[in-house]
Design a protein around this motif. Sequence first.
Motif, PDB file in Angstrom:
ATOM      1  N   LEU A  40       0.947  -1.194   0.060  1.00 10.83           N
ATOM      2  CA  LEU A  40       0.060  -0.053   0.174  1.00 10.83           C
ATOM      3  C   LEU A  40       0.926   1.042  -0.101  1.00 10.83           C
ATOM      4  O   LEU A  40       1.767   1.273   0.625  1.00 10.83           O
TER       5      LEU A  40
ATOM      6  N   SER B 239       2.057  -0.639   5.259  1.00  9.84           N
ATOM      7  CA  SER B 239       2.473  -0.936   3.814  1.00  9.84           C
ATOM      8  C   SER B 239       1.840  -2.170   3.300  1.00  9.84           C
ATOM      9  O   SER B 239       1.698  -2.492   2.363  1.00  9.84           O
TER      10      SER B 239
ATOM     11  N   GLY C 236      -0.914  -3.303   4.581  1.00 14.99           N
ATOM     12  CA  GLY C 236      -2.399  -3.259   5.134  1.00 14.99           C
ATOM     13  C   GLY C 236      -2.897  -3.590   6.386  1.00 14.99           C
ATOM     14  O   GLY C 236      -4.040  -3.780   6.600  1.00 14.99           O
TER      15      GLY C 236
END
Length: 149
Positions: free
Chosen positions: A37, A69, A71
């Motif tokens: 992410l 990153s 999630g």
Amino acid sequence: MIKSLRNTLLLVACALLLAACGGGPAPRIADEPVAPLEGPVVDKRWNLLLMGTNERLEMPERPHFVIDSNGRVSGSDGCNRLTGRAALGENNRIAFSDLATTRRACPQADDAQRVTGMMERAYRYLIDHDRLVFFGPDQRVLGGWQRAN
């Protein structure tokens, strides 16, 4: 007639056997590799500012969350530790899932559940400088967060 009934039962048994062999649990999305992410929401701590458009909550701990990153979501609902998953999509789409909290005794447990509920209902977000606003599917403001320094 008995032969016809026997053939029908045999056919049904074969169909059930084939269906049982061909089926299986669907693969879990979480097991599939996903791209990290990115974006202005990721890897920042967000502290609760407002519920709705103007309600400030007084909690034992300031509600906050971080989306990493991968999630993963971590933080606090104001009383309990909070964990879960987040997904980001086009047009500032956001979705929280698998949110779980500890169950400590807290006089503001109802407000803590409201914080978690806001996150579960979040559909879109808007960022303005250091402010993050969640909107529901009906475009109503659910609440606001402020980026921690």
